[in-house]
Design an enzyme around this catalytic site. Structure first.
Site, PDB file in Angstrom:
ATOM      1  N   GLN A   2       0.798  -1.224   0.000  1.00  0.00           N
ATOM      2  CA  GLN A   2       0.000   0.000   0.000  1.00  0.00           C
ATOM      3  C   GLN A   2       0.831   1.273   0.000  1.00  0.00           C
ATOM      4  O   GLN A   2       0.454   2.258  -0.638  1.00  0.00           O
ATOM      5  CB  GLN A   2      -0.926   0.002   1.214  1.00  0.00           C
ATOM      6  CG  GLN A   2      -1.916   1.142   1.253  1.00  0.00           C
ATOM      7  CD  GLN A   2      -3.029   0.879   2.235  1.00  0.00           C
ATOM      8  OE1 GLN A   2      -3.970   0.175   1.942  1.00  0.00           O
ATOM      9  NE2 GLN A   2      -2.916   1.445   3.418  1.00  0.00           N
ATOM     10  N   GLU A  26      -2.921   9.813  -0.613  1.00  0.00           N
ATOM     11  CA  GLU A  26      -2.030  10.446   0.357  1.00  0.00           C
ATOM     12  C   GLU A  26      -0.926  11.265  -0.297  1.00  0.00           C
ATOM     13  O   GLU A  26       0.065  11.598   0.332  1.00  0.00           O
ATOM     14  CB  GLU A  26      -1.457   9.385   1.292  1.00  0.00           C
ATOM     15  CG  GLU A  26      -2.566   8.696   2.084  1.00  0.00           C
ATOM     16  CD  GLU A  26      -2.061   7.655   3.053  1.00  0.00           C
ATOM     17  OE1 GLU A  26      -0.835   7.409   3.074  1.00  0.00           O
ATOM     18  OE2 GLU A  26      -2.883   7.085   3.780  1.00  0.00           O
ATOM     19  N   ASP A  85       4.349   0.178   4.161  1.00  0.00           N
ATOM     20  CA  ASP A  85       3.093  -0.218   4.804  1.00  0.00           C
ATOM     21  C   ASP A  85       2.459  -1.235   3.871  1.00  0.00           C
ATOM     22  O   ASP A  85       1.961  -0.889   2.799  1.00  0.00           O
ATOM     23  CB  ASP A  85       2.164   0.979   5.003  1.00  0.00           C
ATOM     24  CG  ASP A  85       0.799   0.564   5.553  1.00  0.00           C
ATOM     25  OD1 ASP A  85       0.620  -0.627   5.882  1.00  0.00           O
ATOM     26  OD2 ASP A  85      -0.092   1.432   5.646  1.00  0.00           O
ATOM     27  N   GLU A 100       5.212  -1.790   8.177  1.00  0.00           N
ATOM     28  CA  GLU A 100       3.925  -1.711   8.875  1.00  0.00           C
ATOM     29  C   GLU A 100       2.976  -2.788   8.359  1.00  0.00           C
ATOM     30  O   GLU A 100       2.920  -3.045   7.147  1.00  0.00           O
ATOM     31  CB  GLU A 100       3.323  -0.321   8.642  1.00  0.00           C
ATOM     32  CG  GLU A 100       1.977  -0.095   9.282  1.00  0.00           C
ATOM     33  CD  GLU A 100       1.400   1.251   8.884  1.00  0.00           C
ATOM     34  OE1 GLU A 100       0.162   1.368   8.865  1.00  0.00           O
ATOM     35  OE2 GLU A 100       2.180   2.184   8.587  1.00  0.00           O
ATOM     36  N   ASP A 108      -0.553  -1.769  12.930  1.00  0.00           N
ATOM     37  CA  ASP A 108      -1.621  -0.792  12.715  1.00  0.00           C
ATOM     38  C   ASP A 108      -2.962  -1.505  12.888  1.00  0.00           C
ATOM     39  O   ASP A 108      -3.596  -1.418  13.932  1.00  0.00           O
ATOM     40  CB  ASP A 108      -1.488  -0.167  11.327  1.00  0.00           C
ATOM     41  CG  ASP A 108      -2.649   0.754  10.982  1.00  0.00           C
ATOM     42  OD1 ASP A 108      -3.401   1.144  11.888  1.00  0.00           O
ATOM     43  OD2 ASP A 108      -2.820   1.089   9.790  1.00  0.00           O
ATOM     44  N   LYS A 151      -3.298   6.107  15.500  1.00  0.00           N
ATOM     45  CA  LYS A 151      -4.285   6.889  14.760  1.00  0.00           C
ATOM     46  C   LYS A 151      -5.412   7.241  15.723  1.00  0.00           C
ATOM     47  O   LYS A 151      -6.101   6.352  16.222  1.00  0.00           O
ATOM     48  CB  LYS A 151      -4.842   6.088  13.581  1.00  0.00           C
ATOM     49  CG  LYS A 151      -3.815   5.728  12.521  1.00  0.00           C
ATOM     50  CD  LYS A 151      -4.431   4.805  11.474  1.00  0.00           C
ATOM     51  CE  LYS A 151      -3.462   4.508  10.341  1.00  0.00           C
ATOM     52  NZ  LYS A 151      -4.013   3.507   9.399  1.00  0.00           N
ATOM     53  N   ARG A 175      -4.732   9.676   8.428  1.00  0.00           N
ATOM     54  CA  ARG A 175      -5.542   8.709   7.693  1.00  0.00           C
ATOM     55  C   ARG A 175      -5.576   9.152   6.233  1.00  0.00           C
ATOM     56  O   ARG A 175      -5.227  10.280   5.897  1.00  0.00           O
ATOM     57  CB  ARG A 175      -6.982   8.635   8.229  1.00  0.00           C
ATOM     58  CG  ARG A 175      -7.154   8.201   9.670  1.00  0.00           C
ATOM     59  CD  ARG A 175      -6.461   6.909  10.038  1.00  0.00           C
ATOM     60  NE  ARG A 175      -6.888   5.720   9.326  1.00  0.00           N
ATOM     61  CZ  ARG A 175      -7.687   4.767   9.813  1.00  0.00           C
ATOM     62  NH1 ARG A 175      -8.187   4.896  11.030  1.00  0.00           N
ATOM     63  NH2 ARG A 175      -7.962   3.685   9.112  1.00  0.00           N
ATOM     64  N   SER A 176      -6.017   8.249   5.366  1.00  0.00           N
ATOM     65  CA  SER A 176      -6.060   8.613   3.946  1.00  0.00           C
ATOM     66  C   SER A 176      -7.113   9.688   3.681  1.00  0.00           C
ATOM     67  O   SER A 176      -6.983  10.480   2.750  1.00  0.00           O
ATOM     68  CB  SER A 176      -6.323   7.382   3.081  1.00  0.00           C
ATOM     69  OG  SER A 176      -7.462   6.695   3.534  1.00  0.00           O
ATOM     70  N   LYS A 220       3.840   9.862  10.405  1.00  0.00           N
ATOM     71  CA  LYS A 220       3.467   9.380   9.078  1.00  0.00           C
ATOM     72  C   LYS A 220       2.286  10.214   8.614  1.00  0.00           C
ATOM     73  O   LYS A 220       1.181  10.071   9.123  1.00  0.00           O
ATOM     74  CB  LYS A 220       3.095   7.905   9.183  1.00  0.00           C
ATOM     75  CG  LYS A 220       2.750   7.243   7.888  1.00  0.00           C
ATOM     76  CD  LYS A 220       2.352   5.801   8.144  1.00  0.00           C
ATOM     77  CE  LYS A 220       1.653   5.252   6.923  1.00  0.00           C
ATOM     78  NZ  LYS A 220       1.032   3.955   7.194  1.00  0.00           N
TER      79      LYS A 220
END
Length: 426
Positions: free
Chosen positions: A163, A205, A242, A283, A310, A335, A364-365, A386
């Site tokens: 990702q 992102e 990730d 991740e 995560d 998060k 977050r995205s 991040k």
């Protein structure tokens, strides 16, 4: 300190054009502060519940009027009169009011908006920056930015399974220098992609989302871009991933690069990658329920690599405690919207750090212009943040806030740099 006089809320849009919640808190001394809530694309099954309307005739079912109403009709009246500085008391009152294990009744998005807005109001009332209010007088460490510059998986429509492919300027002397290195590498990568006739469209992102043959091709491109930008791969700018492997885990196997793989085979794959590329962090290398696989992987390569949970932990102190007991990872991704209150977020970071784990503050995205996580990264001494590529204003807003914090700290500012990754031997 001042008491909470009123709580307001509204529906706004996030960076993907989806509705989200924004909360405003008014204190008795006239202070007004607001916070906006992010939202994820690849979400862990154990995250706190994000309350959406489900009305397909409005915002395709993604409206958040129910969450806004929860703030206006229930949460606000319940906490009015509380001291804004009593963060834990406010958050615990909301948790009790909700009455569910995963905040399903009121919605984690409603509760988080209130929790963060209360913290900001308390800081503003005390005339303190948020990082100083939450972190105290010793908060002075600027985090290493983990910049997602190639997007795959759920964040882009390409053939790449992993990702996020990230660059980490570990060799810089200051945060501002590290940010510059990342920006220059990002632009170098764009030029490199253009020269090869590859797509330079952006993922959620801010990273590029080219069609590539396989995952290693992305790492090779990034390494070349780092060198073309004038930096040394590994010692100056290291790499991170990730994998978001829960997205391709089904019936006990990982459908990865066109093959069905076991956890042991995925572990061997990561070991090989780490032997060939200067990786410092991976991740979600394994799925959120593959506890046995995580423990095996951590035993195999956890001494030299940061293995970040995560989806595994979802910023939940209870799941983190289980992971610590099973030695399932050596780092937690943090998060705020995964757990739904600031208090529980800080508890998770504290538990991780007391247990010898690292903590990575994360966006977050689906983001907004809210910069709370930048302050949290400094307040918690996490040493890592991040928050996407140095593109798209909702990502850049966090980097700009860190530049302001670095300037405010002056000579007291310290950049975490390589010290944030004590396991890395490169």
């Amino acid at each position: 300190m001042a008491a909470i006089e009123a709580v307001g809320a509204r529906e706004i849009l996030d960076s993907r054009g989806n509705p989200t919640v924004e909360v405003e808190v008014l204190l008795e001394d006239g202070t007004v502060s607001r916070a906006a809530v992010p939202s994820g694309a690849s979400t862990g099954a154990f995250e706190a519940y994000e309350l959406r309307d489900g009305d397909k005739g409005r915002y395709l079912g993604k409206g958040v009027e129910k969450a806004v109403d929860a703030v206006l009709d229930e949460i606000g009246p319940a906490i009015e009169g509380f001291e804004a500085s009593d963060q834990r008391i406010v958050d615990e009152a909301m948790i009790e009011l909700d009455g569910t294990d995963n905040k399903k009744r009121l919605g984690a998005n409603a509760m988080l908006g209130v929790s963060l807005a209360v913290a900001k109001a308390a800081a503003d009332s005390a005339d303190l920056p948020l990082f100083r209010y939450l972190g105290g007088p010793n908060a002075h460490v600027l985090p290493v930015p983990m910049m997602n510059i190639i997007n795959g998986g759920a964040h882009a429509d390409t053939g790449v399974d992993i990702q996020e492919f990230m660059i980490l300027p570990i060799g810089a002397e200051t945060f501002s220098e590290g940010l510059r290195w990342g920006v220059e590498t990002y632009h170098s990568l764009k030029a490199l992609l253009k020269s090869k006739g590859l797509n330079t469209g952006l993922g959620d992102e801010g990273g590029f989302a080219p069609e590539l043959e396989h995952n290693r091709a992305a790492l090779d491109l990034i390494a070349e871009a780092i060198e073309k930008a004038g930096f040394t791969v590994g010692s100056q700018i290291a790499l991170g991933l990730d994998v978001a492997s829960t997205e391709f885990f089904e019936n006990g196997v990982y459908r990865f690069e066109g093959q069905d793989r076991t956890a042991a085979e995925m572990s061997a794959y990561y070991t090989d990658l780490a032997n060939n590329y200067p990786l410092v962090s991976i991740e979600d290398p394994l799925a959120e329920d593959d506890w046995e696989g995580w423990a095996h992987l951590n035993a195999e390569i956890g001494s030299t690599l940061q293995l970040v949970g995560d989806d595994l932990f979802v910023t939940n102190p209870k799941r983190l405690a289980q992971g610590i007991q099973q030695k399932a990872a050596n780092s937690i991704l943090v998060k705020v919207n995964q757990i739904g209150t600031l208090t529980e977020t800080l508890d998770a970071v504290s538990l991780a750090q007391r247990s010898g784990m690292t903590a990575v503050l994360s966006h977050r995205s689906g983001e907004t212009e809210d910069t709370t996580i930048a302050d949290l990264a400094v307040a918690t001494d996490s040493g890592q943040i991040k928050t996407g590529a140095p593109a798209r204003s909702e990502r850049v807003a966090k980097y700009n806030q860190l530049l302001r914090i670095e300037e405010e700290l002056g000579e007291a500012a310290v950049y975490a740099g390589r010290s944030a990754f004590p396991r890395y031997q490169g």
